[in-house]
Design a protein around this motif. Structure first.
Motif, PDB file in Angstrom:
ATOM      1  N   SER A   7       7.240  -4.731  -6.564  1.00  0.00           N
ATOM      2  CA  SER A   7       7.304  -3.361  -7.102  1.00  0.00           C
ATOM      3  C   SER A   7       6.688  -2.366  -6.132  1.00  0.00           C
ATOM      4  O   SER A   7       7.166  -1.223  -6.014  1.00  0.00           O
ATOM      5  N   VAL A   8       5.647  -2.768  -5.411  1.00  0.00           N
ATOM      6  CA  VAL A   8       5.033  -1.892  -4.405  1.00  0.00           C
ATOM      7  C   VAL A   8       6.017  -1.685  -3.258  1.00  0.00           C
ATOM      8  O   VAL A   8       6.215  -0.565  -2.783  1.00  0.00           O
ATOM      9  N   ALA A   9       6.647  -2.765  -2.814  1.00  0.00           N
ATOM     10  CA  ALA A   9       7.640  -2.657  -1.747  1.00  0.00           C
ATOM     11  C   ALA A   9       8.790  -1.746  -2.164  1.00  0.00           C
ATOM     12  O   ALA A   9       9.270  -0.929  -1.365  1.00  0.00           O
ATOM     13  N   ALA A  10       9.222  -1.854  -3.414  1.00  0.00           N
ATOM     14  CA  ALA A  10      10.343  -1.043  -3.896  1.00  0.00           C
ATOM     15  C   ALA A  10      10.005   0.449  -3.871  1.00  0.00           C
ATOM     16  O   ALA A  10      10.826   1.269  -3.449  1.00  0.00           O
ATOM     17  N   ILE A  11       8.813   0.814  -4.314  1.00  0.00           N
ATOM     18  CA  ILE A  11       8.475   2.233  -4.331  1.00  0.00           C
ATOM     19  C   ILE A  11       8.280   2.759  -2.911  1.00  0.00           C
ATOM     20  O   ILE A  11       8.666   3.877  -2.590  1.00  0.00           O
ATOM     21  N   ARG A  12       7.710   1.927  -2.032  1.00  0.00           N
ATOM     22  CA  ARG A  12       7.584   2.346  -0.630  1.00  0.00           C
ATOM     23  C   ARG A  12       8.960   2.568  -0.012  1.00  0.00           C
ATOM     24  O   ARG A  12       9.168   3.539   0.722  1.00  0.00           O
ATOM     25  N   GLY A  34      -1.586  12.320 -12.563  1.00  0.00           N
ATOM     26  CA  GLY A  34      -2.744  11.495 -12.880  1.00  0.00           C
ATOM     27  C   GLY A  34      -2.371  10.240 -13.643  1.00  0.00           C
ATOM     28  O   GLY A  34      -3.186   9.346 -13.812  1.00  0.00           O
ATOM     29  N   GLY A  35      -1.131  10.162 -14.087  1.00  0.00           N
ATOM     30  CA  GLY A  35      -0.661   8.963 -14.768  1.00  0.00           C
ATOM     31  C   GLY A  35      -0.344   7.864 -13.768  1.00  0.00           C
ATOM     32  O   GLY A  35      -0.293   8.094 -12.556  1.00  0.00           O
ATOM     33  N   PRO A  36      -0.128   6.654 -14.269  1.00  0.00           N
ATOM     34  CA  PRO A  36       0.090   5.519 -13.361  1.00  0.00           C
ATOM     35  C   PRO A  36       1.321   5.666 -12.471  1.00  0.00           C
ATOM     36  O   PRO A  36       1.290   5.246 -11.315  1.00  0.00           O
ATOM     37  N   ASP A  37       2.395   6.247 -12.983  1.00  0.00           N
ATOM     38  CA  ASP A  37       3.603   6.400 -12.166  1.00  0.00           C
ATOM     39  C   ASP A  37       3.366   7.332 -10.990  1.00  0.00           C
ATOM     40  O   ASP A  37       3.731   7.026  -9.858  1.00  0.00           O
ATOM     41  N   SER A  38       2.762   8.483 -11.261  1.00  0.00           N
ATOM     42  CA  SER A  38       2.564   9.442 -10.169  1.00  0.00           C
ATOM     43  C   SER A  38       1.490   8.954  -9.197  1.00  0.00           C
ATOM     44  O   SER A  38       1.571   9.222  -7.998  1.00  0.00           O
ATOM     45  N   LEU A  39       0.497   8.212  -9.679  1.00  0.00           N
ATOM     46  CA  LEU A  39      -0.504   7.651  -8.768  1.00  0.00           C
ATOM     47  C   LEU A  39       0.121   6.579  -7.878  1.00  0.00           C
ATOM     48  O   LEU A  39      -0.203   6.482  -6.687  1.00  0.00           O
ATOM     49  N   ALA A  40       1.030   5.778  -8.429  1.00  0.00           N
ATOM     50  CA  ALA A  40       1.738   4.785  -7.621  1.00  0.00           C
ATOM     51  C   ALA A  40       2.598   5.477  -6.570  1.00  0.00           C
ATOM     52  O   ALA A  40       2.648   5.045  -5.409  1.00  0.00           O
ATOM     53  N   THR A  45       3.457   7.121  -1.003  1.00  0.00           N
ATOM     54  CA  THR A  45       3.669   8.227  -0.071  1.00  0.00           C
ATOM     55  C   THR A  45       2.595   8.219   1.013  1.00  0.00           C
ATOM     56  O   THR A  45       2.892   8.427   2.197  1.00  0.00           O
ATOM     57  N   GLY A  46       1.344   7.982   0.621  1.00  0.00           N
ATOM     58  CA  GLY A  46       0.275   7.891   1.605  1.00  0.00           C
ATOM     59  C   GLY A  46       0.510   6.766   2.595  1.00  0.00           C
ATOM     60  O   GLY A  46       0.339   6.929   3.811  1.00  0.00           O
ATOM     61  N   TYR A  47       0.922   5.618   2.091  1.00  0.00           N
ATOM     62  CA  TYR A  47       1.184   4.461   2.951  1.00  0.00           C
ATOM     63  C   TYR A  47       2.326   4.759   3.924  1.00  0.00           C
ATOM     64  O   TYR A  47       2.202   4.560   5.134  1.00  0.00           O
ATOM     65  N   VAL A  48       3.440   5.233   3.389  1.00  0.00           N
ATOM     66  CA  VAL A  48       4.601   5.520   4.233  1.00  0.00           C
ATOM     67  C   VAL A  48       4.254   6.626   5.238  1.00  0.00           C
ATOM     68  O   VAL A  48       4.637   6.551   6.408  1.00  0.00           O
ATOM     69  N   GLY A  49       3.515   7.615   4.787  1.00  0.00           N
ATOM     70  CA  GLY A  49       3.116   8.684   5.694  1.00  0.00           C
ATOM     71  C   GLY A  49       2.321   8.179   6.878  1.00  0.00           C
ATOM     72  O   GLY A  49       2.574   8.575   8.026  1.00  0.00           O
ATOM     73  N   ARG A  50       1.384   7.298   6.618  1.00  0.00           N
ATOM     74  CA  ARG A  50       0.583   6.730   7.709  1.00  0.00           C
ATOM     75  C   ARG A  50       1.459   5.915   8.657  1.00  0.00           C
ATOM     76  O   ARG A  50       1.311   5.992   9.873  1.00  0.00           O
ATOM     77  N   GLU A  79      -8.555   9.760  -7.233  1.00  0.00           N
ATOM     78  CA  GLU A  79      -7.694   8.580  -7.098  1.00  0.00           C
ATOM     79  C   GLU A  79      -6.734   8.737  -5.930  1.00  0.00           C
ATOM     80  O   GLU A  79      -6.495   7.798  -5.170  1.00  0.00           O
ATOM     81  N   VAL A  80      -6.169   9.929  -5.777  1.00  0.00           N
ATOM     82  CA  VAL A  80      -5.240  10.191  -4.682  1.00  0.00           C
ATOM     83  C   VAL A  80      -5.960  10.032  -3.344  1.00  0.00           C
ATOM     84  O   VAL A  80      -5.423   9.440  -2.401  1.00  0.00           O
ATOM     85  N   LYS A  81      -7.173  10.535  -3.265  1.00  0.00           N
ATOM     86  CA  LYS A  81      -7.938  10.396  -2.021  1.00  0.00           C
ATOM     87  C   LYS A  81      -8.228   8.929  -1.728  1.00  0.00           C
ATOM     88  O   LYS A  81      -8.159   8.495  -0.575  1.00  0.00           O
ATOM     89  N   ARG A  82      -8.537   8.154  -2.763  1.00  0.00           N
ATOM     90  CA  ARG A  82      -8.750   6.714  -2.577  1.00  0.00           C
ATOM     91  C   ARG A  82      -7.480   6.026  -2.092  1.00  0.00           C
ATOM     92  O   ARG A  82      -7.533   5.001  -1.416  1.00  0.00           O
ATOM     93  N   ALA A  83      -6.335   6.591  -2.456  1.00  0.00           N
ATOM     94  CA  ALA A  83      -5.050   6.026  -2.028  1.00  0.00           C
ATOM     95  C   ALA A  83      -4.701   6.437  -0.595  1.00  0.00           C
ATOM     96  O   ALA A  83      -3.673   6.022  -0.072  1.00  0.00           O
ATOM     97  N   GLY A  84      -5.541   7.256   0.021  1.00  0.00           N
ATOM     98  CA  GLY A  84      -5.330   7.599   1.423  1.00  0.00           C
ATOM     99  C   GLY A  84      -4.742   8.964   1.696  1.00  0.00           C
ATOM    100  O   GLY A  84      -4.421   9.287   2.839  1.00  0.00           O
ATOM    101  N   ILE A  85      -4.588   9.779   0.674  1.00  0.00           N
ATOM    102  CA  ILE A  85      -4.119  11.162   0.877  1.00  0.00           C
ATOM    103  C   ILE A  85      -5.339  12.057   0.745  1.00  0.00           C
ATOM    104  O   ILE A  85      -5.948  12.132  -0.320  1.00  0.00           O
TER     105      ILE A  85
END
Length: 134
Positions: A7-12, A34-40, A45-50, A79-85
């Motif tokens: 599921s992580v690969a799919a969203i990336r 702030g919900g789980p979908d938008s945080l995922a 987005t942070g991962y792909v951006g990097r 949470e977003v900052k923890r995700a790398g954005i």
């Protein structure tokens, strides 16, 4: 098992596809509730951006419709900052009543998102009808 959960690969992959054609260094915005979908989505987005060389940012809209909404928005920002954005804006909006509360909230949200993108520049893959801005 190697690599991310399917599921992580799919969203990336979905984020990569939505950004296809954007140049390296493009500022890419993700709207986060702030919900789980938008945080995922923000994490992907942070991962792909990097990996792809995009400048990522998040915009969180606080509609102010519920008690504690400012705290919810701040938790989402953390949470977003923890995700790398690390470029995160929290936009507080005033929601009118035209067209009903849901439509008014949506209109206020889109206006806040578009105003920030117009001010700072960039691309919001969640709103493909918006033009790319340098």
């Amino acid at each position: 098992m190697t690599g991310p959960h399917p599921s992580v690969a799919a969203i990336r992959n979905a984020v990569r596809e939505s950004l296809d054609g954007c140049d390296i260094g493009t500022r890419v915005w993700v709207a986060v509730s702030g919900g789980p979908d938008s945080l995922a989505l923000a994490a992907a987005t942070g991962y792909v951006g990097r990996k792809e060389g995009y400048l990522t940012g998040a915009i969180i809209v606080d509609h102010g419709l519920q008690a504690g909404s400012a705290e919810v928005a701040q938790r989402a920002a953390a949470e977003v900052k923890r995700a790398g954005i690390h470029t995160v804006f929290v936009e507080r909006v005033t929601v009118g009543r035209d067209g009903g509360l849901e439509a008014a909230a949506r209109n206020a949200r889109y206006a806040a998102l578009n105003a920030r993108i117009d001010e700072v520049g960039g691309h919001n893959p969640q709103a493909p009808h918006r033009p790319h801005h340098g």
